[in-house]
Design a protein around this motif. Structure first.
Motif, PDB file in Angstrom:
ATOM      1  N   ALA A  51       0.800  -1.224   0.000  1.00  0.00           N
ATOM      2  CA  ALA A  51       0.000   0.000   0.000  1.00  0.00           C
ATOM      3  C   ALA A  51       0.836   1.278   0.000  1.00  0.00           C
ATOM      4  CB  ALA A  51      -0.955   0.000   1.195  1.00  0.00           C
ATOM      5  N   ILE A  52       1.990   1.290   0.669  1.00  0.00           N
ATOM      6  CA  ILE A  52       2.759   2.547   0.729  1.00  0.00           C
ATOM      7  C   ILE A  52       3.342   2.943  -0.624  1.00  0.00           C
ATOM      8  CG2 ILE A  52       3.282   2.403   3.195  1.00  0.00           C
ATOM      9  CD1 ILE A  52       6.157   1.557   2.389  1.00  0.00           C
ATOM     10  N   LYS A  53       3.429   1.991  -1.540  1.00  0.00           N
ATOM     11  CA  LYS A  53       3.938   2.313  -2.883  1.00  0.00           C
ATOM     12  C   LYS A  53       3.008   3.272  -3.620  1.00  0.00           C
ATOM     13  CE  LYS A  53       6.216  -2.120  -3.322  1.00  0.00           C
ATOM     14  NZ  LYS A  53       6.153  -3.453  -3.936  1.00  0.00           N
ATOM     15  N   ARG A  54       1.773   3.365  -3.170  1.00  0.00           N
ATOM     16  CA  ARG A  54       0.763   4.178  -3.831  1.00  0.00           C
ATOM     17  C   ARG A  54       0.474   5.482  -3.094  1.00  0.00           C
ATOM     18  NH1 ARG A  54       1.079  -0.758  -4.703  1.00  0.00           N
ATOM     19  NH2 ARG A  54       0.160  -1.864  -6.422  1.00  0.00           N
ATOM     20  N   THR A  55       1.378   5.868  -2.191  1.00  0.00           N
ATOM     21  CA  THR A  55       1.155   7.061  -1.374  1.00  0.00           C
ATOM     22  C   THR A  55       1.994   8.229  -1.853  1.00  0.00           C
ATOM     23  OG1 THR A  55       2.892   6.536   0.215  1.00  0.00           O
ATOM     24  CG2 THR A  55       0.701   5.624   0.671  1.00  0.00           C
ATOM     25  N   LYS A  56       1.654   9.390  -1.353  1.00  0.00           N
ATOM     26  CA  LYS A  56       2.403  10.604  -1.680  1.00  0.00           C
ATOM     27  C   LYS A  56       3.577  10.818  -0.718  1.00  0.00           C
ATOM     28  CE  LYS A  56       1.750  15.568  -2.387  1.00  0.00           C
ATOM     29  NZ  LYS A  56       0.780  16.669  -2.428  1.00  0.00           N
ATOM     30  N   TYR A  57       3.350  10.569   0.580  1.00  0.00           N
ATOM     31  CA  TYR A  57       4.341  10.902   1.610  1.00  0.00           C
ATOM     32  C   TYR A  57       5.035   9.695   2.245  1.00  0.00           C
ATOM     33  CZ  TYR A  57       1.880  15.343   1.405  1.00  0.00           C
ATOM     34  OH  TYR A  57       1.303  16.507   0.971  1.00  0.00           O
ATOM     35  N   MET A  58       4.508   8.491   2.044  1.00  0.00           N
ATOM     36  CA  MET A  58       4.960   7.343   2.837  1.00  0.00           C
ATOM     37  C   MET A  58       5.719   6.282   2.051  1.00  0.00           C
ATOM     38  SD  MET A  58       1.593   6.827   5.217  1.00  0.00           S
ATOM     39  CE  MET A  58       2.348   5.539   6.202  1.00  0.00           C
ATOM     40  N   GLN A  59       6.164   6.572   0.872  1.00  0.00           N
ATOM     41  CA  GLN A  59       6.771   5.542   0.030  1.00  0.00           C
ATOM     42  C   GLN A  59       8.011   4.903   0.632  1.00  0.00           C
ATOM     43  OE1 GLN A  59       7.072   6.398  -4.091  1.00  0.00           O
ATOM     44  NE2 GLN A  59       4.936   7.025  -4.221  1.00  0.00           N
ATOM     45  N   GLU A  60       8.706   5.613   1.510  1.00  0.00           N
ATOM     46  CA  GLU A  60       9.904   5.061   2.161  1.00  0.00           C
ATOM     47  C   GLU A  60       9.696   4.893   3.666  1.00  0.00           C
ATOM     48  OE1 GLU A  60      13.283   7.477   1.097  1.00  0.00           O
ATOM     49  OE2 GLU A  60      12.447   7.798  -0.895  1.00  0.00           O
ATOM     50  N   CYS A  61       8.459   4.913   4.097  1.00  0.00           N
ATOM     51  CA  CYS A  61       8.137   4.896   5.527  1.00  0.00           C
ATOM     52  C   CYS A  61       8.329   3.513   6.148  1.00  0.00           C
ATOM     53  CB  CYS A  61       6.694   5.357   5.718  1.00  0.00           C
ATOM     54  SG  CYS A  61       6.212   5.476   7.444  1.00  0.00           S
ATOM     55  N   GLU A  62       9.140   3.483   7.203  1.00  0.00           N
ATOM     56  CA  GLU A  62       9.378   2.254   7.962  1.00  0.00           C
ATOM     57  C   GLU A  62       8.211   2.026   8.926  1.00  0.00           C
ATOM     58  OE1 GLU A  62      12.277   0.752  11.586  1.00  0.00           O
ATOM     59  OE2 GLU A  62      12.815   2.544  10.453  1.00  0.00           O
ATOM     60  N   LEU A  63       7.732   0.792   8.989  1.00  0.00           N
ATOM     61  CA  LEU A  63       6.669   0.426   9.920  1.00  0.00           C
ATOM     62  C   LEU A  63       7.276  -0.260  11.126  1.00  0.00           C
ATOM     63  CD1 LEU A  63       3.680  -0.005  10.691  1.00  0.00           C
ATOM     64  CD2 LEU A  63       3.777  -2.139   9.389  1.00  0.00           C
ATOM     65  N   ASN A  64       7.009   0.287  12.310  1.00  0.00           N
ATOM     66  CA  ASN A  64       7.450  -0.321  13.561  1.00  0.00           C
ATOM     67  C   ASN A  64       6.195  -0.758  14.313  1.00  0.00           C
ATOM     68  OD1 ASN A  64       8.981  -1.091  15.826  1.00  0.00           O
ATOM     69  ND2 ASN A  64       8.671   0.921  16.742  1.00  0.00           N
ATOM     70  N   MET A  65       5.945  -2.058  14.325  1.00  0.00           N
ATOM     71  CA  MET A  65       4.774  -2.586  15.035  1.00  0.00           C
ATOM     72  C   MET A  65       5.165  -2.962  16.460  1.00  0.00           C
ATOM     73  SD  MET A  65       2.928  -4.911  12.134  1.00  0.00           S
ATOM     74  CE  MET A  65       1.549  -5.315  13.173  1.00  0.00           C
ATOM     75  N   ILE A  66       4.414  -2.425  17.406  1.00  0.00           N
ATOM     76  CA  ILE A  66       4.633  -2.715  18.817  1.00  0.00           C
ATOM     77  C   ILE A  66       3.448  -3.566  19.267  1.00  0.00           C
ATOM     78  CG2 ILE A  66       4.868  -1.703  21.122  1.00  0.00           C
ATOM     79  CD1 ILE A  66       5.551   0.922  19.136  1.00  0.00           C
TER      80      ILE A  66
END
Length: 114
Positions: A51-66
């Motif tokens: 899904a982040i590949k289709r975003t404007k701001y989050m294409q390189e956003c790291e997901l940290n799940m707690i």
């Protein structure tokens, strides 16, 4: 697989916050996921990567799940216990007068952006 719907909702919220705050990109998303939230972390991560590949701001956003433990409280003996180990019945007194305190939510804890 309901994870995709939740991913899309979270991304929409983060993208809106990025737009409203004038950031150029979102670098990291810290997400609290309850262990009894019905989310399968591996499925969620896969959906997120897609899904982040289709975003404007989050294409390189790291997901940290707690992962937040599922904890229940027993009204009879006034104790807490680990929900995932014992279920609804209190392991201390055997009562069913219990409720879930933590572990069922999905919460955006932090967003790091530039």
């Amino acid at each position: 697989m309901h994870e995709l719907g939740i991913v899309v909702h979270v991304i929409d919220m983060v993208e809106k916050a990025a737009e409203e705050n004038g950031v150029s990109k979102v670098l990291r998303l810290d997400l609290e996921v309850g262990e009894v939230s019905t989310i399968v972390p591996d499925y969620f991560r896969d959906c997120y990567k897609w899904a982040i590949k289709r975003t404007k701001y989050m294409q390189e956003c790291e997901l940290n799940m707690i992962i937040v433990q599922g904890i229940s409280y027993c009204r009879d003996c006034k104790k807490t216990y680990r929900t995932t180990e014992y279920g609804r019945a209190c392991p201390l007194c055997g009562g069913y007068n219990t409720y879930l305190v933590t572990g069922s939510d999905v919460i955006v804890r932090d967003i790091q952006a530039v």
